[in-house]
Design a protein around this motif. Structure first.
Motif, mmCIF file in Angstrom:
data_model
loop_
_atom_site.group_PDB
_atom_site.id
_atom_site.type_symbol
_atom_site.label_atom_id
_atom_site.label_comp_id
_atom_site.label_asym_id
_atom_site.label_seq_id
_atom_site.Cartn_x
_atom_site.Cartn_y
_atom_site.Cartn_z
ATOM 1 N N VAL A 72 0.992 -1.215 0.191
ATOM 2 C CA VAL A 72 0.080 -0.046 -0.171
ATOM 3 C C VAL A 72 0.910 1.289 -0.032
ATOM 4 O O VAL A 72 0.382 2.263 -0.260
ATOM 5 N N GLN A 73 2.258 1.091 0.375
ATOM 6 C CA GLN A 73 3.029 2.242 0.117
ATOM 7 C C GLN A 73 2.713 3.497 1.010
ATOM 8 O O GLN A 73 2.564 4.697 0.799
ATOM 9 N N LEU A 74 2.408 3.240 2.234
ATOM 10 C CA LEU A 74 2.224 4.091 3.597
ATOM 11 C C LEU A 74 3.000 3.957 4.403
ATOM 12 O O LEU A 74 3.529 2.794 4.574
ATOM 13 N N PRO A 75 3.434 5.049 5.138
ATOM 14 C CA PRO A 75 4.530 4.852 6.133
ATOM 15 C C PRO A 75 4.095 3.796 7.162
ATOM 16 O O PRO A 75 2.842 4.146 7.651
ATOM 17 N N PRO A 76 4.863 3.409 7.613
ATOM 18 C CA PRO A 76 4.599 2.393 8.794
ATOM 19 C C PRO A 76 4.071 3.132 10.100
ATOM 20 O O PRO A 76 3.482 2.502 10.813
ATOM 21 N N THR A 77 4.521 4.260 10.103
ATOM 22 C CA THR A 77 4.519 5.051 11.464
ATOM 23 C C THR A 77 2.921 5.381 11.389
ATOM 24 O O THR A 77 2.330 5.394 12.522
ATOM 25 N N LEU A 78 2.253 5.408 10.319
ATOM 26 C CA LEU A 78 0.700 5.783 10.234
ATOM 27 C C LEU A 78 0.036 4.421 10.238
ATOM 28 O O LEU A 78 -1.010 4.445 10.838
ATOM 29 N N LEU A 79 0.468 3.422 9.496
ATOM 30 C CA LEU A 79 -0.347 2.120 9.539
ATOM 31 C C LEU A 79 -0.258 1.736 11.003
ATOM 32 O O LEU A 79 -1.277 0.945 11.411
ATOM 33 N N SER A 80 0.774 2.017 11.874
ATOM 34 C CA SER A 80 0.724 1.182 13.210
ATOM 35 C C SER A 80 -0.248 2.153 14.085
ATOM 36 O O SER A 80 -0.542 1.556 15.035
ATOM 37 N N ARG A 81 -0.788 3.165 13.600
ATOM 38 C CA ARG A 81 -1.921 3.945 14.380
ATOM 39 C C ARG A 81 -3.408 3.168 14.428
ATOM 40 O O ARG A 81 -4.130 3.520 14.979
ATOM 41 N N PHE A 82 -3.356 2.559 13.249
ATOM 42 C CA PHE A 82 -4.645 1.511 13.135
ATOM 43 C C PHE A 82 -4.629 0.312 13.908
ATOM 44 O O PHE A 82 -3.722 -0.489 14.076
ATOM 45 N N ASP A 83 -5.826 0.023 14.653
ATOM 46 C CA ASP A 83 -5.809 -1.105 15.496
ATOM 47 C C ASP A 83 -6.236 -2.326 14.681
ATOM 48 O O ASP A 83 -5.791 -3.430 14.955
ATOM 49 N N LEU A 84 -6.932 -2.076 13.413
ATOM 50 C CA LEU A 84 -7.151 -3.333 12.881
ATOM 51 C C LEU A 84 -6.758 -3.341 11.229
ATOM 52 O O LEU A 84 -7.209 -1.748 10.728
ATOM 53 N N ILE A 85 -6.059 -3.923 10.551
ATOM 54 C CA ILE A 85 -5.871 -3.847 9.055
ATOM 55 C C ILE A 85 -6.499 -4.979 8.626
ATOM 56 O O ILE A 85 -5.831 -6.427 8.873
ATOM 57 N N TYR A 86 -7.486 -4.999 7.850
ATOM 58 C CA TYR A 86 -7.985 -6.074 6.827
ATOM 59 C C TYR A 86 -7.544 -6.166 5.371
ATOM 60 O O TYR A 86 -7.447 -5.046 4.866
ATOM 61 N N LEU A 87 -7.258 -7.097 4.819
ATOM 62 C CA LEU A 87 -7.301 -7.350 3.443
ATOM 63 C C LEU A 87 -8.359 -7.931 2.707
ATOM 64 O O LEU A 87 -8.920 -9.025 3.063
ATOM 65 N N VAL A 88 -8.856 -7.118 1.682
ATOM 66 C CA VAL A 88 -9.884 -7.481 1.082
ATOM 67 C C VAL A 88 -9.423 -7.842 -0.482
ATOM 68 O O VAL A 88 -8.905 -7.128 -1.294
ATOM 69 N N LEU A 89 -9.211 -9.066 -0.725
ATOM 70 C CA LEU A 89 -8.349 -9.510 -1.976
ATOM 71 C C LEU A 89 -9.596 -10.396 -3.147
ATOM 72 O O LEU A 89 -10.333 -11.156 -2.811
#
Length: 111
Positions: A72-89
């Motif tokens: 997704v090319q987003l900074p890990p510092t920003l992604l770490s702020r999310f409690d849940l990350i779901y992949l919809v493939l």
């Protein structure tokens, strides 16, 4: 985000957001406030909101050989702020896609 105080903010195309806009999210997701400086006046506004965001993978195809961060090319510092990350493939299947498209078209056209 201030308008979403005590509610939810839904962001589509999160991957297309500018870096300056993303930097604002760091403060909101960490401190639940937004600092605004206009005409020499500094104000801190509440932004106690939940953030629901969707992002597309790089080149619009998820690469299972890469990590989520690389896809997704987003900074890990920003992604770490999310409690849940779901992949919809979406698995590529021409026959299944054709049946689905025919069904959707048949809902609007007779024949």
């Amino acid at each position: 985000l201030v308008l979403s105080d005590r509610g939810i903010c839904c962001i589509d195309e999160f991957d297309k957001m500018s870096d300056s806009t993303r930097s604002i999210l760091h403060e909101v997701m960490e401190q639940q406030t937004i600092s605004v400086a206009k005409a020499g006046i500094i104000c801190t506004l509440n932004a106690r909101t939940s953030v629901l965001a969707s992002a597309n993978p790089l080149e619009s195809r998820y690469n299972p050989r890469l990590s989520v961060v690389e896809n997704v090319q987003l900074p890990p510092t920003l992604l770490s702020r999310f409690d849940l990350i779901y992949l919809v493939l979406d698995r590529c299947d021409a026959e299944s896609d054709r049946r689905l498209a025919n069904h959707i078209v048949s809902l609007y056209f007779d024949g």
